[in-house]
Design an enzyme around this catalytic site. Sequence first.
Site, PDB file in Angstrom:
ATOM      1  NE  ARG A  46      -7.264   4.468   5.139  1.00 20.68           N
ATOM      2  CZ  ARG A  46      -6.676   5.480   5.736  1.00 20.68           C
ATOM      3  NH1 ARG A  46      -7.139   5.924   6.868  1.00 20.68           N
ATOM      4  NH2 ARG A  46      -5.625   6.068   5.204  1.00 20.68           N
ATOM      5  CG  ASP A  53       2.941   1.091   9.742  1.00 17.72           C
ATOM      6  OD1 ASP A  53       2.562   1.936  10.563  1.00 17.72           O
ATOM      7  OD2 ASP A  53       3.250   1.381   8.569  1.00 17.72           O
ATOM      8  CE  LYS A  76      -1.826   1.477   4.057  1.00 23.36           C
ATOM      9  NZ  LYS A  76      -1.549   2.879   4.415  1.00 23.36           N
ATOM     10  CG  ASN A  77       2.130   2.803   3.626  1.00 28.64           C
ATOM     11  OD1 ASN A  77       0.987   3.185   3.342  1.00 28.64           O
ATOM     12  ND2 ASN A  77       2.494   2.502   4.862  1.00 28.64           N
ATOM     13  NE  ARG A 130       0.654   9.944  10.537  1.00 28.31           N
ATOM     14  CZ  ARG A 130       0.210   9.025   9.680  1.00 28.31           C
ATOM     15  NH1 ARG A 130      -1.026   8.580   9.789  1.00 28.31           N
ATOM     16  NH2 ARG A 130       0.996   8.576   8.721  1.00 28.31           N
ATOM     17  CB  CYS A 155      -4.825  10.675  11.834  1.00 27.14           C
ATOM     18  SG  CYS A 155      -3.300   9.803  12.024  1.00 27.14           S
TER      19      CYS A 155
HETATM   20  C1  EPZ Z   1       4.474   6.645   6.833  1.00 23.02           C
HETATM   21  O1  EPZ Z   1       3.768   7.732   7.442  1.00 23.02           O
HETATM   22  C2  EPZ Z   1       3.462   5.551   6.598  1.00 23.02           C
HETATM   23  N1  EPZ Z   1       2.394   6.023   5.740  1.00 23.02           N
HETATM   24  C3  EPZ Z   1       2.881   5.090   7.934  1.00 23.02           C
HETATM   25  O2  EPZ Z   1       2.020   3.991   7.685  1.00 23.02           O
HETATM   26  C4  EPZ Z   1       4.032   4.628   8.835  1.00 23.02           C
HETATM   27  O3  EPZ Z   1       3.518   4.315  10.109  1.00 23.02           O
HETATM   28  C5  EPZ Z   1       5.086   5.742   8.977  1.00 23.02           C
HETATM   29  O4  EPZ Z   1       5.526   6.178   7.642  1.00 23.02           O
HETATM   30  C6  EPZ Z   1       6.308   5.324   9.784  1.00 23.02           C
HETATM   31  O5  EPZ Z   1       6.913   4.206   9.179  1.00 23.02           O
HETATM   32  C7  EPZ Z   1       2.570   6.073   4.427  1.00 23.02           C
HETATM   33  O6  EPZ Z   1       3.634   5.800   3.875  1.00 23.02           O
HETATM   34  C8  EPZ Z   1       1.385   6.467   3.617  1.00 23.02           C
HETATM   35  P1  EPZ Z   1       6.707   9.833   9.113  1.00 23.02           P
HETATM   36  P2  EPZ Z   1       4.437   9.179   7.512  1.00 23.02           P
HETATM   37  O7  EPZ Z   1       6.707  11.134   8.380  1.00 23.02           O
HETATM   38  O8  EPZ Z   1       5.227   9.426   6.301  1.00 23.02           O
HETATM   39  C9  EPZ Z   1       6.876  13.052  12.730  1.00 23.02           C
HETATM   40  C10 EPZ Z   1       0.079   2.660   7.988  1.00 23.02           C
HETATM   41  O9  EPZ Z   1      -0.519   2.071   8.944  1.00 23.02           O
HETATM   42  N2  EPZ Z   1       6.948  14.104  11.696  1.00 23.02           N
HETATM   43  O10 EPZ Z   1       7.901   8.950   8.992  1.00 23.02           O
HETATM   44  O11 EPZ Z   1       3.354  10.134   7.863  1.00 23.02           O
HETATM   45  C11 EPZ Z   1       5.500  12.383  12.751  1.00 23.02           C
HETATM   46  O12 EPZ Z   1       4.562  13.148  13.474  1.00 23.02           O
HETATM   47  C12 EPZ Z   1       0.671   4.007   8.169  1.00 23.02           C
HETATM   48  O13 EPZ Z   1       0.147   2.167   6.841  1.00 23.02           O
HETATM   49  C13 EPZ Z   1       7.069  15.432  12.075  1.00 23.02           C
HETATM   50  O14 EPZ Z   1       7.152  15.782  13.265  1.00 23.02           O
HETATM   51  O15 EPZ Z   1       5.405   8.987   8.758  1.00 23.02           O
HETATM   52  C14 EPZ Z   1       5.797  11.038  13.362  1.00 23.02           C
HETATM   53  O16 EPZ Z   1       5.807  11.139  14.765  1.00 23.02           O
HETATM   54  C15 EPZ Z   1       0.297   4.752   9.380  1.00 23.02           C
HETATM   55  N3  EPZ Z   1       7.097  16.391  11.076  1.00 23.02           N
HETATM   56  C16 EPZ Z   1       7.215  10.725  12.860  1.00 23.02           C
HETATM   57  O17 EPZ Z   1       7.763  11.992  12.424  1.00 23.02           O
HETATM   58  C17 EPZ Z   1       7.016  16.066   9.752  1.00 23.02           C
HETATM   59  O18 EPZ Z   1       7.049  16.965   8.899  1.00 23.02           O
HETATM   60  C18 EPZ Z   1       7.276   9.730  11.686  1.00 23.02           C
HETATM   61  O19 EPZ Z   1       6.423  10.161  10.650  1.00 23.02           O
HETATM   62  C19 EPZ Z   1       6.904  14.695   9.387  1.00 23.02           C
HETATM   63  C20 EPZ Z   1       6.871  13.725  10.380  1.00 23.02           C
END
Ligand code: EPZ
Length: 421
Positions: free
Chosen positions: A400, A308, A22-23, A123, A118
């Site tokens: 999803r 995840d 998916k991702n 996030r 969310c």
């Molecule tokens: C991706 O989310 C995945 N989603 C998530 O999968 C997955 O849990 C996550 O990466 C971590 O592996 C998709 O790829 C669509 P991050 P993403 O930016 O990109 C903080 C699932 O169940 N952060 O690596 O949103 C953030 O708040 C899902 O399939 C900031 O502070 O994750 C979090 O605490 C859920 N500022 C951490 O970093 C930013 O600008 C990691 O988030 C960006 C992120």
Amino acid sequence: MDSILVKGGAELSGEIPIAGAKNTCLKLMCASLLSEDPLTLTNVPRLSDVRTLTTLLQSLGCEVAFAQNGGVMMISAADLTSHEAHYDIVRKMRASFNVLGPLMGRDGRAVVSLPGGCAIGARKVDFHIAGLEAMGAKVDLKDGYVHASAPQGLRGAEIEFPFASVGATENVMCAAVRAKGTTVIKNAAREPDTVALADCLIAMGADIEGAGSSEMVIRGVDALRGATHPVITDRIELGTYMIAPAIAGGEVELLGGERHLVASLADKLEGIGVEVTQTNRGLKVARKNGRVAAVDVTTAPFPGFPTDLQAQMMSLLCTADGVSHLEETIFENRFMHAPELIRMGADITVSGGTATVRGVERMRGAPVMATDLRASVSLILAGLAAEGETLVSRVYHLDRGYERLEEKLSNVGALVERVAA
Ligand code: EPZ
């Protein structure tokens, strides 16, 4: 709204084919915006998130066609009619925010709704925005939207993320492939999905080095061409179905599974008494006797233990022999499954980012529900080992991210069925 009914106690045996990720798929779909030529994706999973992003791409003017019962997708972004990703779609699915980088890379302008928080945490998107600003974009936040523009085009920059964010690395990488000059991303995400996106962009003519390491170097090119590219195996679906026989007992072969995608999970499972074997068709996972042992798990960016899979691992450890600690370091609110598991007889105490799980011999079925995808599937897994019936509601979360979940589990002997509302 449909529910899933699980009758616990059946041992599992047989094969489960693992779908495309998916991702990865969602980010490759966004990358199609970078080229005027069509991008064809194969091994596309049949998921509602893919349909949601299809709607968004169509709203921007892309033509999207499917073949092979949805497994092949052709996206043509030759004539974009809009550069605005509306709140109505982005609020449904955060991955929609990843059209920002490709739109900026292609045309130097984009208006994309802020995704908001969310169920699993705030996030934020500050790293995405800081990255684009470092490349010369002007970014304003108004009325809940990110308004970004770079009338002279983006220029390469050195960007160091405070945290190896998956989404920010991918957005900045997509913006950089058509920028002027060289971009260096430090503390880049190393997730297989991010590497797969880089591989697809390279197939489209991008110049990217270092994907899969913490430092990526991207030399901008004038244009990207079309390509045909496969979506890699979904490591989270794979990990979820590795935990199924570990909870329920039995032996299952996960077709297309590759150990390197889930090495952190495979190591943990082997450490607590589950057999994991790489075969030439996939990964074979077996628990033949007794309860699994307790173990401590800390989530971390790849190659660490994936956030995840934390909920699914918690379900397994609920019936382990001993006390386990699960520490969640990626998202601040990702234990919503714990109160539901407690309703099924689990003994869990959450304190801050750590859950302490005291294994019980047997859980009991109950009506439960969850507020996100991985939490929902963890309740189904728990139901496989519980005494009696578990009814998991709010199934739209599962749709999803898990293709034909009840069919895949039923095919290996689980007593799982969808109950229409
Ligand atoms: C991706 O989310 C995945 N989603 C998530 O999968 C997955 O849990 C996550 O990466 C971590 O592996 C998709 O790829 C669509 P991050 P993403 O930016 O990109 C903080 C699932 O169940 N952060 O690596 O949103 C953030 O708040 C899902 O399939 C900031 O502070 O994750 C979090 O605490 C859920 N500022 C951490 O970093 C930013 O600008 C990691 O988030 C960006 C992120």
